[in-house]
Design an enzyme around this catalytic site. Sequence first.
Site, PDB file in Angstrom:
ATOM      1  N   GLU A 170       0.811  -1.224   0.000  1.00 55.39           N
ATOM      2  CA  GLU A 170       0.000   0.000   0.000  1.00 55.39           C
ATOM      3  C   GLU A 170       0.843   1.271   0.000  1.00 55.39           C
ATOM      4  O   GLU A 170       0.768   2.067   0.938  1.00 55.39           O
ATOM      5  CB  GLU A 170      -0.891   0.011   1.242  1.00 55.39           C
ATOM      6  N   PRO A 171       1.643   1.480  -1.025  1.00 51.37           N
ATOM      7  CA  PRO A 171       2.443   2.706  -1.040  1.00 51.37           C
ATOM      8  C   PRO A 171       1.557   3.935  -1.228  1.00 51.37           C
ATOM      9  O   PRO A 171       0.606   3.901  -2.020  1.00 51.37           O
ATOM     10  CB  PRO A 171       3.361   2.503  -2.254  1.00 51.37           C
ATOM     11  N   TYR A 214       4.739  17.981  12.236  1.00 49.07           N
ATOM     12  CA  TYR A 214       5.863  17.067  12.516  1.00 49.07           C
ATOM     13  C   TYR A 214       7.236  17.694  12.321  1.00 49.07           C
ATOM     14  O   TYR A 214       8.229  16.982  12.271  1.00 49.07           O
ATOM     15  CB  TYR A 214       5.856  15.847  11.577  1.00 49.07           C
ATOM     16  N   ARG A 231       2.555  20.124   7.290  1.00 45.01           N
ATOM     17  CA  ARG A 231       3.477  19.097   7.797  1.00 45.01           C
ATOM     18  C   ARG A 231       4.597  19.655   8.664  1.00 45.01           C
ATOM     19  O   ARG A 231       5.131  18.957   9.505  1.00 45.01           O
ATOM     20  CB  ARG A 231       4.030  18.240   6.645  1.00 45.01           C
ATOM     21  N   CYS A 245      -2.445  33.219  10.926  1.00 45.05           N
ATOM     22  CA  CYS A 245      -2.247  33.868  12.218  1.00 45.05           C
ATOM     23  C   CYS A 245      -1.776  32.862  13.263  1.00 45.05           C
ATOM     24  O   CYS A 245      -2.485  32.573  14.231  1.00 45.05           O
ATOM     25  CB  CYS A 245      -3.541  34.535  12.657  1.00 45.05           C
TER      26      CYS A 245
HETATM   27  C1  LIG Z   1      -0.947   5.732   5.547  1.00 45.99           C
HETATM   28  C2  LIG Z   1      -1.089   4.320   5.205  1.00 45.99           C
HETATM   29  C3  LIG Z   1      -0.439   3.808   4.086  1.00 45.99           C
HETATM   30  C4  LIG Z   1       0.476   4.612   3.216  1.00 45.99           C
HETATM   31  O1  LIG Z   1       1.599   5.058   3.902  1.00 45.99           O
HETATM   32  P1  LIG Z   1       2.743   5.841   3.116  1.00 45.99           P
HETATM   33  O2  LIG Z   1       3.730   6.169   4.160  1.00 45.99           O
HETATM   34  O3  LIG Z   1       2.121   7.051   2.524  1.00 45.99           O
HETATM   35  O4  LIG Z   1       3.264   4.919   2.067  1.00 45.99           O
HETATM   36  C5  LIG Z   1      -0.652   2.486   3.772  1.00 45.99           C
HETATM   37  N1  LIG Z   1      -1.460   1.702   4.524  1.00 45.99           N
HETATM   38  C6  LIG Z   1      -2.096   2.183   5.613  1.00 45.99           C
HETATM   39  C7  LIG Z   1      -2.976   1.292   6.386  1.00 45.99           C
HETATM   40  C8  LIG Z   1      -1.938   3.487   5.993  1.00 45.99           C
HETATM   41  O5  LIG Z   1      -2.565   3.941   7.072  1.00 45.99           O
END
Ligand SMILES: *Cc1c(COP(=O)(O)O)cnc(C)c1O
Length: 432
Positions: A291-292, A335, A331, A362
């Site tokens: 899941e990138p 962070y 961001r 502000c």
């Molecule tokens: C955020 C997330 C991702 C993607 O993470 P990246 O750091 O953007 O690659 C994949 N799977 C799940 C469950 C997430 O919460």
Amino acid sequence: MFVSDDLNVNSQGNLTIGGMDTVALAKEYGTPLYVMDEDLIRDNLRRFHGSIDRFYGGKGMVCYAGKAFTCLEMCRVVASEGDGLDAVSIGELYTAVKAGFPMERVGFHGNNKTDEELAYALDNGVGHIIVDNISELHRLEKIAAEKGVKAQIMFRIKPGIDAHTHKAVMTGQIDSKFGFALETGEAFEAVKEALSCENTDLVGVHCHIGSQIFDIEPFEEAARVMLRFIAKIKAELGYEVKSLDLGGGFGIKYLEEHDPAPFENYLERVSAVVKAECGSLGISQPFIIIEPGRSVVAPAGITLYTVGARKEIPGIRTYISVDGGMTDNPRYILYQSEYEAVVANKASQERSEKVTIAGKCCESGDLIGEGMPLQHAESGDILAVLATGAYNYSMSSNYNRVPKPAVVFVSGGKSRVVVKRETPEDIIRNDI
Ligand SMILES: *Cc1c(COP(=O)(O)O)cnc(C)c1O
């Protein structure tokens, strides 16, 4: 020269993205402006799914994490590459539905999905739902029964891996709001219960250990832990889990000193671990999902601003103020994320000073960064902040009632708006 090879300098000394002049883009579409190189996005997706083909016989799929950046056109791009999509809210699901995304390739995530969202996912034929906790399993079982359907589910597991990243984006450890714990037996009990459910079908287990991770070892370790869990389920419950979802989190280069592993290496090494481990555990090789999110879009995006005030505080610092800030890029305030910046119309010049880039909100914390090396910037210059393709537009807000910037895609030497710039009228559209 820049953090992404996609960026260059043309004969006028202007920064280019995907070969297109960013100063001309700023002039044509206005600022602040998100610009993303569609060709690079496609290329990144192909690198990930290509590595599944190459190293794991194609027995897997990429589910792009839409939370990094999504809109109708992004869904169309992902669909046309043949990849899947992760969604985490009714809004992301709705975007996919409206884009005509093949919903059987969608995974639905979230640690606190509402009944309305679960029903919407089932009604729209979402491929699999990643169940986060036991009460969600109960609610989903009930909703699926009412609809007379069987929901394909995976369980989100906390594998207990410390992935050495910022604590706000570390998710695999036991003290996390996401998923079932392995160590305590909670995950195993949930599996037992799922196997007795009539309207849910447990097809996989899922883990996601964090984000912006440079090393491959934590991913290898997560794969080992998850496969041992699959083997335990098989041995003790006689049930073989088909899919292993290993999440995302692959790091990208925000600064010159960052050195993430090439995307291909990730699957090369993890698939070797999976094959070896399955052999020794005596289980079948699972279907693998990755899941990138960030890695697909972050390097392909930049944000263009117009420089306004320049404020030199002698002996302290120089502030360069831009026409956006935490509303389009929260961001830094969240962070303290670091970025590279370039004066787009002076891109061939040396970065001769260190400045603080400030937004227009502000809040004193409304900064893009501090101590950033930059060319001498003056009012009217175009400032580019690099590698902003992920978690910028998707995390943007209307704080101070600032309208959100437009998003422009560039591809093959052409540009087009994929998300229109918000107007002041949009700001009041839901006000009564
Ligand atoms: C955020 C997330 C991702 C993607 O993470 P990246 O750091 O953007 O690659 C994949 N799977 C799940 C469950 C997430 O919460």
